[in-house]
Write a protein that holds these residues in place. Structure first.
Motif: not given
Length: 462
Positions: A224, A270-271, A274-276, A352
């Motif tokens: 993040t 994938q995590r 998802d967090e770009k 992903a």
């Protein structure tokens, strides 16, 4: 002594690149029309534009259209590109310019179509290069640069800056921001408190944070808050629970060759998606950092290696053969395991939909500036990328990752005119990306003769 030899060698090596080329980049030039090319804009979901003309004024692309209907400005220089392929210039998003303090090394990137680089360990002289390149006073790719690497106390490497606590972190971050560096790079030994202070200072000033993942923070916090350099950085979250080297240093971890639970790769990828979070895998630095004598002989036989003086090759061999000689026969199976782990993880990140950009860690052993990026993109294809996806990681996706989408990395009106023209279609065969006919660097055309001057000087050493 090695650095001094390299400096002396480069002064001789690149002296043949003419002063007139430097002047060309800095002067007002007539418009340029690249006529009849198959244009690969590299925009999202873009189709190839066959038999098209691209108009450049100054450093900017001003128009793109069919050859039959696109008006060429009066007095424009016309480049006949019929039947050839026009793409954005490439970006190597992980380089180390600090190792060689002669700016003419930058021309080696340009000769291979690399028109943007992201430097990972800044110095004041690199800031000077950045400004001189931008003004046209110096031939070289556009430079995006971190400040000096920010590490814990003690630092993992002696040349890294030691950041002992939150106060030190604030002081170091503010100094780098004031100096004009473009982003901050962090390293393994940072404390969590110092890391968070650096992050806060960067965000308050519109800068990004990237680098290694400090041991003091968890995956969630890293994803993040920062970009991640090296696919091997994910090793501690993929290592098996019963790994005999868990919780301690082992050489295998430098290559993602420790015992890995591959079933975790898809979830981790994938995590990241998802967090770009931006990831720069640097596949080739792990590949070429450790190889058998036979593998090293293969690397040494590559054309770009023949243009290096013997002492550089000898130094690279000294570094890599020393490590290889210490390995037992059974260790080579671990090396192969690492190679497959890296390939599979990069493939999982692609599947992903993670944000991936290409970088090489040049000039690490057997990674020649410019040429090394072509090897990195080949590693992407080996991991399951299409040629177009691999090229996107060194063009459009690189610009997106650093917040400069539309400014470069695509062929669209208003973008910087960093382009490369190749003979054959690289979207069907990535190897065709090496068939370079010419490079445009911020609107200045470097044809085969100009590139030949660079490469001949490189080959001859004078």
């Amino acid at each position: 002594m090695m650095r001094m030899h390299i400096l002396i060698w480069l002064t001789c090596l690149l002296g043949a690149c003419t002063a007139s080329q430097n002047r060309t980049l800095g002067e007002q030039r007539p418009a340029i029309a690249i006529v009849g090319a198959n244009v690969a804009p590299m925009t999202t979901n873009s189709a190839v534009l066959p038999d098209s003309t691209v108009i450049i004024a100054g450093e900017i692309i001003t128009a793109i259209g069919p050859r039959a209907t696109t008006r060429i400005p009066a007095g424009a220089t016309v480049i006949d590109a019929r039947g050839k392929w026009l793409l954005p210039g490439l970006a190597d998003m992980h380089v180390h310019l600090e190792h060689i303090e002669d700016p003419r090394i930058l021309q080696l990137f340009v000769a291979k179509g690399v028109t943007t680089v992201r430097n990972m360990d800044g110095r004041p002289f690199i800031l000077d290069w950045r400004e001189r390149v931008a003004s046209g006073a110096l031939i070289g790719p556009t430079i995006i640069t971190a400040g000096p690497i920010l590490d814990g106390d003690p630092p993992l490497r002696p040349e890294n800056l030691a950041v002992a606590d939150e106060r030190s972190a604030a002081v170091q971050a503010r100094a780098q921001i004031a100096a004009g560096y473009d982003f901050l790079k962090v390293y393994d030994n940072l404390s969590a408190a110092a890391y968070r202070t650096l992050l806060s200072e960067a965000q308050a000033n519109g800068l990004t944070l990237t680098g290694h993942v400090p041991r003091s923070i968890n995956l969630g916090e890293a994803l993040t808050s920062q970009g991640i350099e090296h696919v091997t950085s994910f090793g501690r979250w993929l290592e098996t629970d019963d790994s005999p080297v868990r919780g301690r240093f082992h050489w295998s971890k430098l290559y993602l060759a420790q015992p890995i639970d591959r079933s975790r790769m898809a979830g981790l990828a994938q995590r990241v998606a998802d967090e770009k979070t931006s990831v720069t895998p640097t596949m080739v630095v792990a590949e070429r950092g450790l190889g058998s004598v036979e593998q090293q002989a293969g690397w040494l036989s590559e054309p770009e290696m023949h243009r290096l003086p013997a002492f550089v090759l000898e130094e690279w061999q000294r570094q890599t053969r020393g490590m290889a000689a210490r390995l037992e026969p059974e260790d080579w199976a671990i090396v192969e395991q690492g190679r497959e782990n890296r390939r599979l993880l990069l493939g999982a990140l692609r599947k992903a939909g993670a944000r991936i950009m290409a970088g090489t860690d040049t000039p690490s052993p057997y990674l020649v500036p410019g040429a090394s990026l072509h090897h990195e993109l080949a590693a992407f294809v080996d991991a399951g990328f299409t040629p177009g996806e691999a090229i996107a990681a060194a063009t459009r996706e690189a610009a997106v990752a650093v917040g400069q989408a539309g400014q470069w990395g695509t062929i669209v009106p208003g973008a910087r005119a960093d382009l490369m023209l190749v003979r054959n279609n690289p979207l069907v065969d990535l190897g065709n990306l090496r068939t370079i006919e010419g490079v445009m660097l911020r609107g200045a055309w470097l044809d085969a003769a100009a590139r030949r001057t660079m490469t001949q000087a490189f080959a001859s050493g004078h």
